[in-house]
Structures are given as structure tokens and as C-alpha cells.
Design an enzyme around this catalytic site. Structure first.
Site, PDB file in Angstrom:
ATOM      1  N   ASN A   1       0.853  -1.191   0.000  1.00 14.39           N
ATOM      2  CA  ASN A   1       0.000   0.000   0.000  1.00 14.39           C
ATOM      3  C   ASN A   1       0.892   1.246   0.000  1.00 14.39           C
ATOM      4  O   ASN A   1       1.699   1.432   0.908  1.00 14.39           O
ATOM      5  CB  ASN A   1      -0.898  -0.022   1.241  1.00 14.39           C
TER       6      ASN A   1
ATOM      7  N   HIS B   1       0.808   6.281   1.929  1.00  9.93           N
ATOM      8  CA  HIS B   1       1.482   7.260   2.781  1.00  9.93           C
ATOM      9  C   HIS B   1       2.711   7.894   2.144  1.00  9.93           C
ATOM     10  O   HIS B   1       3.287   8.825   2.702  1.00  9.93           O
ATOM     11  CB  HIS B   1       1.754   6.653   4.154  1.00  9.93           C
TER      12      HIS B   1
ATOM     13  N   HIS C   1      -5.710   3.551  -1.516  1.00  8.13           N
ATOM     14  CA  HIS C   1      -7.038   3.907  -1.006  1.00  8.13           C
ATOM     15  C   HIS C   1      -7.354   5.337  -1.423  1.00  8.13           C
ATOM     16  O   HIS C   1      -6.741   6.283  -0.937  1.00  8.13           O
ATOM     17  CB  HIS C   1      -7.041   3.768   0.523  1.00  8.13           C
TER      18      HIS C   1
ATOM     19  N   ARG D   1      -9.544   8.005  -0.784  1.00  8.70           N
ATOM     20  CA  ARG D   1     -10.532   8.423   0.211  1.00  8.70           C
ATOM     21  C   ARG D   1     -11.412   9.546  -0.332  1.00  8.70           C
ATOM     22  O   ARG D   1     -11.014  10.304  -1.214  1.00  8.70           O
ATOM     23  CB  ARG D   1      -9.831   8.901   1.488  1.00  8.70           C
TER      24      ARG D   1
ATOM     25  N   ARG E   1      -7.163  12.743   1.268  1.00  9.01           N
ATOM     26  CA  ARG E   1      -6.086  13.168   2.169  1.00  9.01           C
ATOM     27  C   ARG E   1      -4.719  12.622   1.761  1.00  9.01           C
ATOM     28  O   ARG E   1      -3.695  13.155   2.172  1.00  9.01           O
ATOM     29  CB  ARG E   1      -6.380  12.767   3.612  1.00  9.01           C
TER      30      ARG E   1
ATOM     31  N   GLU F   1      -8.719   0.431  -2.945  1.00  7.55           N
ATOM     32  CA  GLU F   1      -9.520   0.497  -1.730  1.00  7.55           C
ATOM     33  C   GLU F   1     -10.445   1.702  -1.799  1.00  7.55           C
ATOM     34  O   GLU F   1     -10.018   2.800  -2.181  1.00  7.55           O
ATOM     35  CB  GLU F   1      -8.624   0.618  -0.488  1.00  7.55           C
TER      36      GLU F   1
ATOM     37  N   THR G   1      -8.185   3.547   8.605  1.00  7.53           N
ATOM     38  CA  THR G   1      -9.371   2.704   8.654  1.00  7.53           C
ATOM     39  C   THR G   1      -9.474   2.028  10.017  1.00  7.53           C
ATOM     40  O   THR G   1      -8.564   1.333  10.456  1.00  7.53           O
ATOM     41  CB  THR G   1      -9.318   1.633   7.537  1.00  7.53           C
TER      42      THR G   1
ATOM     43  N   GLU H   1     -10.746  -9.549   3.179  1.00 14.68           N
ATOM     44  CA  GLU H   1      -9.477  -9.210   3.821  1.00 14.68           C
ATOM     45  C   GLU H   1      -9.738  -9.071   5.312  1.00 14.68           C
ATOM     46  O   GLU H   1     -10.539  -8.227   5.747  1.00 14.68           O
ATOM     47  CB  GLU H   1      -8.889  -7.916   3.270  1.00 14.68           C
TER      48      GLU H   1
ATOM     49  N   HIS I   1      -3.457  -4.799   7.882  1.00 16.68           N
ATOM     50  CA  HIS I   1      -3.617  -3.628   8.744  1.00 16.68           C
ATOM     51  C   HIS I   1      -2.703  -3.738   9.964  1.00 16.68           C
ATOM     52  O   HIS I   1      -2.896  -4.581  10.829  1.00 16.68           O
ATOM     53  CB  HIS I   1      -5.053  -3.405   9.219  1.00 16.68           C
TER      54      HIS I   1
END
Length: 249
Positions: free
Chosen positions: A10, A13, A46, A48, A52, A73, A104, A154, A194
Site C-alpha cells: 500500500n 502514505h 485507497h 478516500r 487526504r 480500496e 481505517t 481481507e 492492517h
């Protein structure tokens, strides 16, 4: 049962760091290319509602420029459905989303949200997109996912990774193990993710029913110290080591 455990990286970030200052750097698409070179089997991002971290243009570039399966996502909203149908990723993972959350928090309630989610699962499936549901380690949630027609789940590993005592961690690990076995037993492809890091990944990777792990925040943080390729390569090594130990018993 899967022999090769896939790693989805992922890259959200990387975009978080970029957005903190504005501009184009660091580039999450470049991070995805490095992830592939380091042994990733797929890329997760993801988009969103509040944008963000990942932006719409990032998703478009990831789909066009990275030759790995893209796991999109998203929250179950009409806006995100429209973007997913236009982007046509390999897979979509439906996740819960609150504007005030940092990340999340917990799994999607597919039992309580069955009627709302059915439309999204159906439309994505009709477009040839594999649908995954990010859920808690619960038989009820797994049954709910099966009834919705989603082929993949998941399992949320956050409570296990955040456990403060060995007793808590053992309890959460066993809860995940039971859910993974139950999910595979009812015909679902089971993924997990996660909060996983170098310390917590091996017991999860050792569960032979799990086909894929999705890991992001820890790898991006570790990359500050050792570089992204080195961080991913070490995660890949730990995952493979754990899975091979089980298969060779």
C-alpha cells in the site's frame, strides 16, 4: 490453500508525505515501481473521499504505468463506484471510512450493511473487477460476505498488531486463525492486513489458507531508515520464511 503468499504494498502514505508540503514529490507511482522491483505482487491504494493522501490522478497513473495488479480500496459510495468503473483496477476492496479517522478503524459491517453493499458488489463484479470486503475476524461477517457474492475477504489484523500483552496478542491471533480457516472453508479467498510489521507478520503469514497480505504504513515508515526496496525485501523474506516453514513440515 496457497503455496505462494502474495504481498500487496500500500503506497498511500508516500502520497501523505507529498501532500504535507504540496507539489509532486515524493511520487507514489515511483514508489509502486520500486515495490515491484523489491518483490511486491500487487499495489494497493485507497482513494478516500477527502483525498487526504491518494488523488484521482494517482489512481489513473497507477493503472496505466504500473504492470502489477492494482487493488483499489474505497468506500461504498456512488462517487467511488464511478471512479472504479472508469479506472478498471484488478480488484476493489470495500472498506469503512469516516472523515474524522486517522486510518481505517475496524472492518466493514457487511451484516448490518448488506442491502447497501449489495449494489456495489454486484456492479463491480459485472465490470469484471474482483471484489474484496475488509472485515473483522468473525463468522457472521464471513457469512455476510459470502451471501453478498464477494469472492474475497481481507481480515482486519489491527487488534492483533496493537495488542499490549502477550495474552491479548495470542487471543487475537487465534481469533484470526479461526476466521481464516472458516472463510477458506466456505469458499472465500482470504487476505489479511492492517498494522503488520516485521514483528507481527510471521504468525499471520504462516496461516496457509491466506493468499495475500496487504501492508503499507509500516513499510513506508521503515523506508525512511533503510530505503523502500530494502524494507519490502525484508518483509517479503519474512513472509516467505514463515510460509515455507509451514509447507515443509
Amino acid at each position: 490453500m496457497s503455496s505462494k503468499l502474495r504481498l500487496g504494498v500500500n503506497i498511500d502514505h508516500v502520497a501523505t508525505i507529498r501532500n504535507a508540503r504540496g507539489g509532486d514529490m515524493p511520487d507514489p507511482v515511483r514508489a509502486a515501481a520500486l515495490a515491484k522491483a523489491a518483490g511486491a505482487d500487487g499495489i494497493t491504494a485507497h482513494l478516500r473521499e477527502d483525498r487526504r493522501h491518494i488523488h484521482d490522478a494517482d489512481m489513473k497513473r497507477l493503472r496505466e504505468e504500473i504492470d502489477l495488479p492494482l487493488n483499489f480500496e474505497m468506500a461504498a459510495t456512488d462517487e467511488m463506484l464511478s471512479i472504479a468503473l472508469e479506472t478498471k483496477p484488478h480488484a476493489v476492496c470495500l472498506v469503512p471510512e469516516k472523515r474524522e479517522e486517522r486510518t481505517t478503524e475496524g472492518g466493514l459491517d457487511v451484516v448490518g450493511g448488506h442491502n447497501h453493499l449489495k449494489h456495489y458488489v454486484t456492479e463491480l463484479g459485472k465490470a469484471g473487477i474482483r471484489v474484496s470486503l475488509f472485515i473483522e475476524a468473525s463468522e457472521a461477517q464471513l457469512d455476510g460476505a459470502k451471501s453478498l457474492g464477494a469472492p474475497v475477504v481481507e481480515i482486519h489484523t489491527g487488534a492483533y498488531c496493537d495488542a499490549k500483552t502477550e495474552q491479548q496478542r495470542t487471543h487475537e491471533l487465534e481469533r484470526i486463525r479461526h476466521a481464516v480457516q472458516y472463510g477458506a472453508g466456505i469458499g472465500l479467498e482470504v487476505h489479511a492486513g492492517h498494522g503488520l510489521n516485521f514483528e507481527t507478520v510471521k504468525p499471520i503469514a504462516a496461516m496457509p489458507e491466506i493468499a495475500e497480505l496487504n501492508i503499507g504504513h509500516f513499510l513506508i515508515g521503515e523506508a525512511v531508515f533503510v530505503g523502500l526496496e530494502a524494507a519490502i525485501a525484508e518483509m517479503r523474506h519474512l513472509m516467505d520464511e514463515a510460509r515455507n516453514q509451514v509447507l515443509n513440515k
